[in-house]
Design a protein around this motif. Structure first.
Motif, PDB file in Angstrom:
ATOM      1  N   THR A 120       2.270   4.468  12.420  1.00  0.00           N
ATOM      2  CA  THR A 120       2.147   3.111  11.877  1.00  0.00           C
ATOM      3  C   THR A 120       0.817   2.947  11.175  1.00  0.00           C
ATOM      4  O   THR A 120      -0.220   3.402  11.658  1.00  0.00           O
ATOM      5  CB  THR A 120       2.272   2.072  13.008  1.00  0.00           C
ATOM      6  N   ARG A 122      -1.704   0.002   9.908  1.00  0.00           N
ATOM      7  CA  ARG A 122      -1.944  -1.416  10.192  1.00  0.00           C
ATOM      8  C   ARG A 122      -3.111  -1.941   9.358  1.00  0.00           C
ATOM      9  O   ARG A 122      -4.244  -1.495   9.519  1.00  0.00           O
ATOM     10  CB  ARG A 122      -2.241  -1.596  11.686  1.00  0.00           C
ATOM     11  N   GLU A 136       2.045  -4.414   8.116  1.00  0.00           N
ATOM     12  CA  GLU A 136       2.158  -3.208   8.927  1.00  0.00           C
ATOM     13  C   GLU A 136       3.431  -2.446   8.573  1.00  0.00           C
ATOM     14  O   GLU A 136       4.500  -3.043   8.432  1.00  0.00           O
ATOM     15  CB  GLU A 136       2.149  -3.596  10.399  1.00  0.00           C
TER      16      GLU A 136
END
Length: 223
Positions: A120, A122, A136
């Motif tokens: 991920t 962010r 995100e």
């Protein structure tokens, strides 16, 4: 008058530098830039020509840069020319050239799990020009572990560990993915996303790269 950009590609073929250069060239032309695409680091030798540019985009993983070539590009950026790029094409370019690393703000050191790791990204500065429109998101690619300049202005991060490796015993850390910095009077932008052209073309990495290059060139009005 059209803004001017120099795109210099080469080095390790695994990062598809020519294909990535074509993407960057298309994006910059769409935003009104006059571009020159080069396949030689000798493009960095003419310092006075470089100083007439708004932006330099290196796409050159590993390889070797001479002192004269390095001096040219560093002098141009110090004078106010923007510098922007992604992945190993900018922050794993010339491993022995510490001044390059000083200028770019970081150096790749590992990608635990290699290609195909899902992680991920962010945003931590969502209001910055570069990150506007990006929330995100997940990427399936290499997750870059970087050695980074503490002066960098970090705009997005990724959480380690995802894959096993010697870093795991350190616990969780947020690794910079997107950052800006200054080198003299030049704006510097970097994104670690973009292992191959297909990743660069994905909507979130491409938006970040595009806006980052515009920011580095002081061309925010070209959106």
């Amino acid at each position: 008058m059209a803004r001017k950009a120099l795109i210099v590609w080469g080095g390790w073929e695994g990062h598809e530098p020519q294909q990535v250069a074509e993407i960057v060239d298309t994006v910059l032309r769409q935003h009104g830039f006059q571009t020159e695409v080069s396949h030689t680091l000798d493009s960095f030798l003419d310092v006075e020509k470089l100083k007439q540019l708004d932006l330099i985009v290196p796409i050159w993983t590993m390889g070797h840069i001479t002192n004269e070539q390095l001096h040219g590009v560093c002098e141009a950026v110090r004078s106010g020319v923007g510098l922007g790029g992604c992945h190993g094409g900018m922050c794993d370019s010339f491993r022995e050239a510490t001044e390059w690393q000083f200028m770019t703000g970081g150096q790749w050191v590992a990608h635990p799990g290699n290609d195909g790791v899902r992680y991920t990204v962010r945003p931590v500065q969502p209001d910055h020009f570069i990150m506007q429109g990006t929330k995100e998101f997940e990427v399936c690619s290499e997750q870059y572990y970087m050695h980074v300049d503490p002066a960098n202005k970090v705009l997005a991060v990724t959480r380690f560990p995802v894959a096993d490796g010697p870093h795991v015993t350190n616990g969780e850390v947020d690794m910079p993915v997107v950052w800006t910095k200054m080198y003299g009077q030049g704006r510097v932008f970097y994104s670690s996303l973009g292992h191959v052209a297909a990743v660069v073309r994905q909507p979130d990495p491409l938006r970040i790269l595009t806006r980052g290059l515009l920011w580095a060139a002081r061309a925010e009005d070209a959106v």
